[in-house]
Design a protein around this motif. Structure first.
Motif, PDB file in Angstrom:
ATOM      1  N   LEU A   1       0.803  -1.302  -0.019  1.00  0.00           N
ATOM      2  CA  LEU A   1       0.005   0.046  -0.020  1.00  0.00           C
ATOM      3  C   LEU A   1       0.977   1.227   0.030  1.00  0.00           C
ATOM      4  CD1 LEU A   1      -3.199  -0.841   2.373  1.00  0.00           C
ATOM      5  CD2 LEU A   1      -3.012  -0.668   0.005  1.00  0.00           C
ATOM      6  N   TYR A   2       2.048   1.115   0.512  1.00  0.00           N
ATOM      7  CA  TYR A   2       2.785   2.383   0.682  1.00  0.00           C
ATOM      8  C   TYR A   2       2.924   3.267  -0.652  1.00  0.00           C
ATOM      9  CZ  TYR A   2       6.566   5.462   1.498  1.00  0.00           C
ATOM     10  OH  TYR A   2       7.538   6.730   1.432  1.00  0.00           O
ATOM     11  N   PRO A   3       3.345   2.381  -1.796  1.00  0.00           N
ATOM     12  CA  PRO A   3       3.326   3.503  -2.765  1.00  0.00           C
ATOM     13  C   PRO A   3       2.239   4.181  -3.227  1.00  0.00           C
ATOM     14  CG  PRO A   3       4.356   1.278  -3.408  1.00  0.00           C
ATOM     15  CD  PRO A   3       3.396   1.391  -2.141  1.00  0.00           C
ATOM     16  N   PHE A   4       1.112   3.631  -3.156  1.00  0.00           N
ATOM     17  CA  PHE A   4      -0.290   4.516  -3.135  1.00  0.00           C
ATOM     18  C   PHE A   4      -0.190   5.757  -2.479  1.00  0.00           C
ATOM     19  CE2 PHE A   4      -1.293  -0.026  -4.411  1.00  0.00           C
ATOM     20  CZ  PHE A   4      -1.526   0.347  -5.619  1.00  0.00           C
ATOM     21  N   VAL A   5       0.074   5.330  -1.028  1.00  0.00           N
ATOM     22  CA  VAL A   5      -0.229   6.602  -0.234  1.00  0.00           C
ATOM     23  C   VAL A   5       0.752   7.632  -0.662  1.00  0.00           C
ATOM     24  CG1 VAL A   5      -0.031   7.022   2.320  1.00  0.00           C
ATOM     25  CG2 VAL A   5      -0.778   4.789   1.682  1.00  0.00           C
ATOM     26  N   ASN A   6       1.896   7.452  -0.882  1.00  0.00           N
ATOM     27  CA  ASN A   6       2.956   8.141  -1.299  1.00  0.00           C
ATOM     28  C   ASN A   6       2.662   9.021  -2.552  1.00  0.00           C
ATOM     29  OD1 ASN A   6       5.849   8.493  -3.137  1.00  0.00           O
ATOM     30  ND2 ASN A   6       5.766   9.361  -0.880  1.00  0.00           N
ATOM     31  N   ILE A   7       2.034   8.438  -3.705  1.00  0.00           N
ATOM     32  CA  ILE A   7       1.551   8.924  -4.609  1.00  0.00           C
ATOM     33  C   ILE A   7       0.465   9.951  -4.329  1.00  0.00           C
ATOM     34  CG2 ILE A   7       0.203   8.740  -6.916  1.00  0.00           C
ATOM     35  CD1 ILE A   7       2.914   7.891  -7.450  1.00  0.00           C
ATOM     36  N   VAL A   8      -0.665   9.579  -3.440  1.00  0.00           N
ATOM     37  CA  VAL A   8      -1.669  10.464  -3.207  1.00  0.00           C
ATOM     38  C   VAL A   8      -1.130  11.512  -2.328  1.00  0.00           C
ATOM     39  CG1 VAL A   8      -3.700  10.472  -1.761  1.00  0.00           C
ATOM     40  CG2 VAL A   8      -3.352   8.605  -3.293  1.00  0.00           C
ATOM     41  N   ALA A   9      -0.245  11.428  -1.477  1.00  0.00           N
ATOM     42  CA  ALA A   9       0.520  12.597  -0.640  1.00  0.00           C
ATOM     43  C   ALA A   9       1.006  13.321  -1.444  1.00  0.00           C
ATOM     44  CB  ALA A   9       1.478  12.175   0.421  1.00  0.00           C
TER      45      ALA A   9
END
Lengths: 292, 325
Positions: free
Chosen positions: A29-37
């Protein structure tokens, strides 16, 4: 003593296991959270490498920039149109052929199965396909995306397995009542096959929705691109100067930010439907694996 | 798909569902056509698809041995024999991309093949159903994303201002422009591939795990086997057929390393490690227009792929007793 030792060992294992699996979830999930941020952050914070899990300098400017590009929406609409048309054609062809292949008494059935199966292990390859599609005049049209991949053999086998599992008696009764083969397929078999057809629609729709290479290969006009090619031109512009996309244009200073936003916007439809359709995929794969 | 080769004696009553006996109707092709013409008619369009878009390209590979002119015949103009084959065999770039393909394929197989098995075994040990389902749902997600999105996400993670370089910076290291370093390409490719495939890859193993007979575990426990030995002697043999089948399929697609992903992630700076057969023939053929030369390389790749599946299949039938056909 032995059982106590193993059970303690097992408890430790359970704890370690929980940690590992939590790790898997986090890493996924981390990459998604990073992209959204990133997508909600201010350019200066991103450029200085300060955005990680939460947006810094929250703003919607980049969303407005991306949303105000008419080409983005044109390409998005193309994706929808291509997906719907291609899925429809794929479903019709796959259903017809799978139904024929499921008829055990049919003369020549084995040859018909072999014709499909062989293509799983040997394919013409990129160049002959390119030459063919070009010489058929399909370039710069939706048909270059739809036709060359109309039937997926794996999906075909899943459907065939499903049809083979339907009770023969129903179809026999319908035949005695005077229904033709077409009638049986339309009025008896298809209504019983809603679940598998739904699964197939999802399989095909997701693969067309995600596809980019056929469009990239066969389409030259940007008005015809699906949104995946729009995104690919955007990210390619960031790594190689030779391909610098016209898309980023004069906004290159915010290129990274625009990429994040575009990724998020193309992700949303998948993320929205994913929780509801996931189980269909799992059951579809199982069906194919067990019977195929 | 196993159908008896010997024709069963014709009988008027249809075989019952599920039995291997089935009706073998009388008469030749003419009778079959008269009786089943509607069924055959349903097969016409799909057959046209297979012939035009699958078999014509296979035959289209003859341009590997013929001079081809864009705009001319799909099957080329005149025979040139093995000219293009000799050409790529003496092309140093071909051997670079061939080696790259083998290395990338081997690394992918080495890292991406066993991982789902491990994850499936770990998932199988979770007793909490909700937790298990949650982990599964999350880990399947990357499978549903367009490869363009995966490449985009990878680039963002590895960007100069991305999280990986942030970590490097906080640890006091130099930042790295990862996607421009040939030394990093393989690591990046394989990691991204693992991220994308590990979850979805567990599905078939999890299905195989549920089919293992509980009595086998019972018997193992009575024999004094702990969880570890049960895994070793009951679980692993139970999923072995699935492992072998998937391994054969993976070996068959060994050379077809994620063409699209490489195409999206590589750039001229990383060609020394990133360029693979399929991307090379794409550039030679589609970009530069040397169709015959590219077709010769493509045909070579496809034949090796076919040979790999066939031999993996034979080897596994001889050794493990499992095979695809």
């Amino acid at each position: 003593m032995v059982t106590l030792a193993t059970s303690r060992g097992y408890r430790i294992f359970q704890a370690v296991n929980a940690v590992i699996l939590t790790g898997v979830v986090v890493v996924t999930l981390y990459p998604f959270v990073n992209i959204v941020a990133r997508s909600f952050s201010e350019e200066s914070y991103i450029a200085s490498g300060q955005v990680n899990l939460i947006p810094r300098g929250f703003n919607l400017t980049t969303y407005q920039i991306v949303a105000s590009d008419p080409m983005f929406w044109t390409n998005y609409r193309n994706t929808v149109v291509y997906t719907v048309v291609a899925t429809l054609i794929s479903i019709v062809l796959t259903t017809c052929y799978a139904y024929v292949l499921s008829k055990k008494h049919l003369r020549g059935r084995k040859t018909l199965v072999a014709i499909a199966l062989f293509t799983m292990f040997f394919s013409g390859g990129l160049i002959p396909n390119y030459v063919l599609v070009t010489s058929l005049g399909l370039k710069d049209s939706i048909w270059a995306i739809v036709l060359p991949n109309a039937i997926n053999v794996f999906n075909l086998l899943v459907m065939k397995a499903f049809f083979e599992g339907l009770p023969v008696e129903l179809e026999e009764a319908a035949a005695i009542d005077g229904l033709s083969t077409y009638g049986i397929l339309l009025r008896i078999v298809l209504p019983l096959s809603k679940a598998v057809i739904a699964t197939m629609v999802l399989f095909y729709a997701v693969s067309y929705w995600n596809s980019w290479f056929a469009a990239f290969l066969y389409m030259n006009e940007s008005e015809l691109f699906p949104v995946t090619v729009y995104l690919r031109n955007l990210i390619a512009g960031a790594t190689t100067s030779e391909n610098a996309g016209a898309v980023a244009g004069d906004l290159t200073q915010a290129a990274a930010n625009i990429q994040s936003v575009t990724i998020v916007l193309t992700l949303i439809p998948i993320l929205v439907v994913y929780p509801f359709v996931q189980r269909f995929f799992v059951s579809g794969v199982m069906l194919g694996a067990v019977k195929g | 798909m196993s159908t008896a080769k010997t024709s069963t004696p014709p009988s008027e009553d249809r075989a019952e569902r599920g039995s291997t006996r089935r009706r073998r109707p009388r008469g030749g092709w003419r009778a079959a056509l008269r009786r089943d013409w509607q069924l055959y008619s349903l097969a016409v369009l799909p057959l046209l698809f297979f012939v035009i878009f699958r078999y014509v390209p296979m035959i289209g590979n003859v341009i590997a041995f013929r001079r081809f002119e864009p705009g001319g015949s799909v099957l080329g103009e005149a025979w040139v024999g093995l000219r293009y084959v000799r050409m790529f065999l003496s092309d140093p770039t071909f051997w670079t991309v061939f080696t790259n393909t083998l290395v990338l394929g081997a690394l992918t197989l080495l890292f991406c093949f066993p991982l789902p098995i491990v994850l499936a075994l770990l998932l199988n040990e979770i007793r909490n159903r909700k937790l298990k389902r949650f982990v599964q749902s999350v880990s399947y997600l990357p499978h549903f994303l367009s490869i363009v999105i995966v490449a985009g996400v990878t680039m963002q993670l590895l960007a100069l201002d991305g999280p990986v370089n942030q970590i490097l910076r906080t640890m006091g290291n130099e930042t790295i422009i990862f996607l421009q370093q040939p030394d990093w390409f393989r690591t990046i490719y394989v990691s991204s591939e693992m991220w994308q495939t590990v979850g979805w890859g567990t599905i078939l193993y999890l299905a195989a795990l549920t089919t293992i007979d509980d009595q086998l575990y019972e018997a193992a426990r009575i024999d004094g086997a702990g969880r570890w030995r049960q895994t070793l002697h009951v679980t692993l043999p139970g999923i072995l057929p699935t492992v072998v089948t998937l391994l054969i399929l993976n070996i068959g697609t060994f050379l077809a390393v994620g063409f699209e992903k490489v195409l999206l992630l590589y750039n001229p700076l990383t060609y020394p490690t990133a360029d693979v057969i399929s991307t090379y023939l794409y550039r030679v053929g589609v970009v530069s227009g040397n169709f015959s030369y590219a077709a010769a390389i493509g045909l070579f790749e496809a034949l090796i792929g076919l040979a790999l599946v066939l031999s993996a299949n034979v080897i596994s039938r001889r050794t493990v007793g499992t095979s695809l056909w």
